[in-house]
Design a protein around this motif. Sequence first.
Motif, PDB file in Angstrom:
ATOM      1  N   THR A 195      36.670  27.696 136.454  1.00 27.85           N
ATOM      2  CA  THR A 195      37.676  26.656 136.649  1.00 27.85           C
ATOM      3  C   THR A 195      38.451  26.406 135.361  1.00 27.85           C
ATOM      4  O   THR A 195      39.652  26.126 135.385  1.00 27.85           O
ATOM      5  N   SER A 196      37.767  26.527 134.226  1.00 25.93           N
ATOM      6  CA  SER A 196      38.438  26.374 132.936  1.00 25.93           C
ATOM      7  C   SER A 196      39.494  27.461 132.747  1.00 25.93           C
ATOM      8  O   SER A 196      40.608  27.188 132.271  1.00 25.93           O
ATOM      9  N   ASN A 199      42.391  26.660 134.990  1.00 25.18           N
ATOM     10  CA  ASN A 199      43.152  25.539 134.451  1.00 25.18           C
ATOM     11  C   ASN A 199      44.094  26.001 133.341  1.00 25.18           C
ATOM     12  O   ASN A 199      45.231  25.511 133.236  1.00 25.18           O
ATOM     13  N   ASP A 200      43.650  26.952 132.521  1.00 23.36           N
ATOM     14  CA  ASP A 200      44.512  27.512 131.481  1.00 23.36           C
ATOM     15  C   ASP A 200      45.734  28.187 132.101  1.00 23.36           C
ATOM     16  O   ASP A 200      46.858  28.054 131.599  1.00 23.36           O
ATOM     17  N   ASN A 211      47.023  27.450 135.035  1.00 24.12           N
ATOM     18  CA  ASN A 211      47.839  26.388 135.613  1.00 24.12           C
ATOM     19  C   ASN A 211      48.742  25.740 134.567  1.00 24.12           C
ATOM     20  O   ASN A 211      49.912  25.450 134.827  1.00 24.12           O
ATOM     21  N   LEU A 212      48.226  25.532 133.364  1.00 26.52           N
ATOM     22  CA  LEU A 212      49.018  24.932 132.293  1.00 26.52           C
ATOM     23  C   LEU A 212      50.160  25.854 131.862  1.00 26.52           C
ATOM     24  O   LEU A 212      51.253  25.392 131.518  1.00 26.52           O
TER      25      LEU A 212
END
Length: 232
Positions: A11-12, A15-16, A18-19
């Motif tokens: 998930t991390s 998330n990277d 997604n940013l």
Amino acid sequence: MEVVAFLTDITSHLNDLNLKLQGKNSTVCDLMSAVRAFQRKLEVFKCDLQQNLLHFPRLLDQTAGKHHRHNYAEFLEKLITNFQTRFEDFPLGKQVLLCIENPFLVKSIAEFSTEAMKVFPWANAATLQTELIELQENLALQESHCDPVTFWTKMVTAAGVPLLQKMALQILTMFPSTYCCESAFSTMNMVKNAYRSTLTNEHLHQCLRLALTPFKPKFKQLVAQRRCHLSH
């Protein structure tokens, strides 16, 4: 807890990604570059699960370096397939995107024109090829180190390569994500709140233009054009 640690790591990484897909000034080239890079990373992650867990620090701490019991590689395989399915219909090929980011790196002129014709049927393959060759041989443009938007809007003149510039501008004006739309909608909710519910559509439109515009007022210049009347 081992499963939770793995999900936290993956998930991390998501998330990277997604940013990287957010931001006002991102183009569709930036989007596809980030997505394709992440797809390659997923292949590395899948191999890493059977080795040193370099990309899964929380899972490594939880398992203490021992062999984990769950088949996480199968999960990543499904994630890879999911990404391939979602972006398999994306019409812009690698050579077209490369041309927009840096036209001097395009080596296969024929492949570029073939990909371009699939997306822009109004274009002429022969004209695209000749214009790209002329652009690549322009020494002044070769020394222009700027971002793609500045390059295609200011450095390249339409008189020199009109068809190529038209194609580039159409690609650069594509919305890479819904970020701008969602940001504008959030701004609208703040402008037209419960205390300003009687705003007309015209007033709301003007308020949104002021709130969303990238331009900054030159207050000193505006003030200099006015004269104070102290007697009043």
